[in-house]
Enzyme design. Structure first.
Site, PDB file in Angstrom:
ATOM      1  N   ASP A 105     120.334  54.064 -66.740  1.00 30.79           N
ATOM      2  CA  ASP A 105     121.048  53.231 -65.753  1.00 30.79           C
ATOM      3  C   ASP A 105     120.385  53.242 -64.275  1.00 30.79           C
ATOM      4  O   ASP A 105     120.109  54.281 -63.718  1.00 30.79           O
ATOM      5  CB  ASP A 105     122.526  53.846 -65.362  1.00 30.79           C
ATOM      6  CG  ASP A 105     123.375  53.074 -64.523  1.00 30.79           C
ATOM      7  OD1 ASP A 105     122.790  52.103 -63.805  1.00 30.79           O
ATOM      8  OD2 ASP A 105     124.765  53.263 -64.128  1.00 30.79           O
ATOM      9  N   ALA A 119     108.580  52.233 -66.121  1.00 33.28           N
ATOM     10  CA  ALA A 119     109.037  51.921 -67.228  1.00 33.28           C
ATOM     11  C   ALA A 119     108.197  50.731 -67.928  1.00 33.28           C
ATOM     12  O   ALA A 119     107.879  49.630 -67.368  1.00 33.28           O
ATOM     13  CB  ALA A 119     110.571  51.456 -67.375  1.00 33.28           C
ATOM     14  N   SER A 170      99.267  47.061 -64.421  1.00 31.67           N
ATOM     15  CA  SER A 170      97.986  47.591 -65.112  1.00 31.67           C
ATOM     16  C   SER A 170      96.873  46.666 -65.003  1.00 31.67           C
ATOM     17  O   SER A 170      96.896  45.639 -64.619  1.00 31.67           O
ATOM     18  CB  SER A 170      98.319  47.537 -66.593  1.00 31.67           C
ATOM     19  OG  SER A 170      97.370  47.782 -67.440  1.00 31.67           O
ATOM     20  N   TYR A 183     101.101  42.678 -74.007  1.00 34.56           N
ATOM     21  CA  TYR A 183     100.983  43.410 -72.912  1.00 34.56           C
ATOM     22  C   TYR A 183     100.683  42.888 -71.750  1.00 34.56           C
ATOM     23  O   TYR A 183     101.097  43.104 -70.680  1.00 34.56           O
ATOM     24  CB  TYR A 183     100.346  44.835 -73.369  1.00 34.56           C
ATOM     25  CG  TYR A 183     100.328  46.146 -72.295  1.00 34.56           C
ATOM     26  CD1 TYR A 183     101.559  46.467 -71.861  1.00 34.56           C
ATOM     27  CD2 TYR A 183      99.116  46.370 -71.715  1.00 34.56           C
ATOM     28  CE1 TYR A 183     101.656  47.726 -71.165  1.00 34.56           C
ATOM     29  CE2 TYR A 183      98.978  47.416 -70.827  1.00 34.56           C
ATOM     30  CZ  TYR A 183     100.393  47.883 -70.382  1.00 34.56           C
ATOM     31  OH  TYR A 183     100.371  48.923 -69.457  1.00 34.56           O
ATOM     32  N   SER A 184      99.285  42.249 -71.938  1.00 36.57           N
ATOM     33  CA  SER A 184      98.557  41.577 -70.754  1.00 36.57           C
ATOM     34  C   SER A 184      99.396  40.841 -70.263  1.00 36.57           C
ATOM     35  O   SER A 184      99.475  40.522 -68.960  1.00 36.57           O
ATOM     36  CB  SER A 184      97.470  40.909 -71.309  1.00 36.57           C
ATOM     37  OG  SER A 184      96.324  42.100 -71.644  1.00 36.57           O
ATOM     38  N   ALA A 185     100.224  39.816 -70.914  1.00 38.39           N
ATOM     39  CA  ALA A 185     101.163  38.809 -70.421  1.00 38.39           C
ATOM     40  C   ALA A 185     102.194  39.244 -69.700  1.00 38.39           C
ATOM     41  O   ALA A 185     102.539  38.770 -68.575  1.00 38.39           O
ATOM     42  CB  ALA A 185     101.623  37.911 -71.656  1.00 38.39           C
ATOM     43  N   SER A 186     102.886  40.347 -70.158  1.00 32.80           N
ATOM     44  CA  SER A 186     103.784  41.138 -69.502  1.00 32.80           C
ATOM     45  C   SER A 186     103.431  41.580 -68.103  1.00 32.80           C
ATOM     46  O   SER A 186     104.187  41.548 -67.042  1.00 32.80           O
ATOM     47  CB  SER A 186     104.743  42.289 -70.243  1.00 32.80           C
ATOM     48  OG  SER A 186     103.882  43.426 -70.438  1.00 32.80           O
ATOM     49  N   LYS A 187     102.425  42.435 -67.898  1.00 34.92           N
ATOM     50  CA  LYS A 187     101.614  42.662 -66.771  1.00 34.92           C
ATOM     51  C   LYS A 187     101.362  41.890 -65.993  1.00 34.92           C
ATOM     52  O   LYS A 187     101.305  42.059 -64.511  1.00 34.92           O
ATOM     53  CB  LYS A 187     100.659  44.086 -67.162  1.00 34.92           C
ATOM     54  CG  LYS A 187     101.192  45.194 -67.812  1.00 34.92           C
ATOM     55  CD  LYS A 187     102.120  45.991 -66.861  1.00 34.92           C
ATOM     56  CE  LYS A 187     102.587  47.447 -67.456  1.00 34.92           C
ATOM     57  NZ  LYS A 187     103.425  47.918 -66.553  1.00 34.92           N
TER      58      LYS A 187
END
Length: 335
Positions: A105, A119, A170, A183-187
């Site tokens: 939470d 996270a 990142s 992962y690259s796209a999210s970062k």
């Protein structure tokens, strides 16, 4: 409209480059002076409240310890309750006046001074191997949308306290590597989010964007989200992805991040030498793409562990010198 664009195509590039050449010296001088002043008048976080989302291990865990050493009150959030409590107990021993542990939470952000979002999970697989993209949704949900929700909740409180956001993104946001497309796209999305918020929020809330290279953590132990959507530890695949790149210790990274946030810096790359990869990405993208294909990818039907990246790591015996001892074991926290 075509005439206008043709005119701009001819005029804008030389004007922009000339203007940049005249502007850069004074800008660099200004940056030099402000960096000295920010080092002298660095923020004292003793007695301030810091919320760390993703504090049960890795960078988030050691950020908790670094803030604790400096006397900050801590609110620690993560999914693993027992691991989080252990981190909270140690933070108190290291000097935090009080620690609140909040499993999963991250909505209790009253009287907040620093929000630190760490996270994330790392999906590792070739794009074409994915049969159900829903399996990899946690990669975007936790890394990007988690930071969106947490930041949105925190902004009113941070604006009141003139606080700061520390976003751990990142170097993968600019440095592309096979098997790390999600992962690259999210970062990259996360970095763009905070760069845009920096404009929207102005001076009300300071934002430090951290783009780490390889840092000692469960991810560099080989804890990945596979194409079936299951978290597993695969140290052979870890060796393929990381190869002979040195891994920095989490404690050193955490200290650099807190120092940077307290100085009010806009960006931090840790270790600092990782910033040089930006120039290769901008000026020699074709060379970098060719090298990545040769170094990390095997021919169809050949297992990933036969890639040159892992073979070179194994043949040189460098792993025991460039990887911290803690990531040589596949054991991770389970709760």
């Amino acid at each position: 409209m075509d005439l206008i664009h043709k005119f701009l195509k001819i005029v804008v590039p030389p004007v922009a480059i000339t203007g940049l050449l005249f502007f850069l010296p004074s800008y660099w001088f200004y940056k030099f002076i402000t960096s000295i002043l920010s080092s002298i008048f660095s923020e004292n976080v003793a007695g301030k409240v810091v919320l760390i989302a993703g504090a049960s291990s890795g960078i988030g865990e050691h950020l908790a310890y670094e803030y604790a050493r400096r006397g900050a009150y801590l609110a620690l959030a993560a999914r693993r309750k027992n691991s989080l409590r252990e981190v909270g107990d140690r933070a108190v021993l290291l000097g935090s006046p009080d620690v609140i542990v909040v499993p999963t939470d991250v909505s209790k952000v009253e009287d907040l001074d620093h929000l630190v979002y760490v996270a994330g999970v790392i999906p590792v697989c070739m794009f074409e191997e994915v049969t159900d993209f829903n399996n990899l949704a946690p990669g975007m949900d936790i890394t990007f949308w988690g930071s969106v929700y947490t930041t949105h909740l925190a902004i009113p409180h941070l604006r009141r306290s003139k606080g700061k956001i520390v976003a751990i993104t990142s170097s993968a946001s600019w440095l592309r590597e096979p098997r790390l497309s999600f992962y690259s796209a999210s970062k990259a999305a996360q970095t763009s989010l905070y760069e845009t918020l920096r404009i929207e929020l102005g001076s009300d809330i300071g934002i430090t964007i951290v783009t780490p290279g390889l840092i000692e953590s469960e991810m560099t132990k080989g804890k990945f989200l596979n194409k079936e959507g299951r978290l597993k530890v695969d140290q052979d695949l870890r060796d393929v992805v990381m190869s002979i790149v040195p891994v920095e210790t989490t404690g050193r990274c955490a200290k650099a991040i807190v120092n940077s946030a307290c100085r009010g810096e806009k960006y931090l790359t840790e270790p600092p030498w990782f910033r040089t990869t930006i120039f290769w990405t901008v000026f020699c993208p074709e060379v970098l793409e060719w090298f990545s294909r040769w170094f990390f990818i095997t021919e169809p039907g050949i297992p990933p562990k036969e890639a040159p990246s892992k073979k070179i790591l194994d043949l040189t015996g460098l792993k025991k010198y460039i990887y911290p001892e803690s990531i040589l074991s596949p054991e991770i926290k389970v709760d």
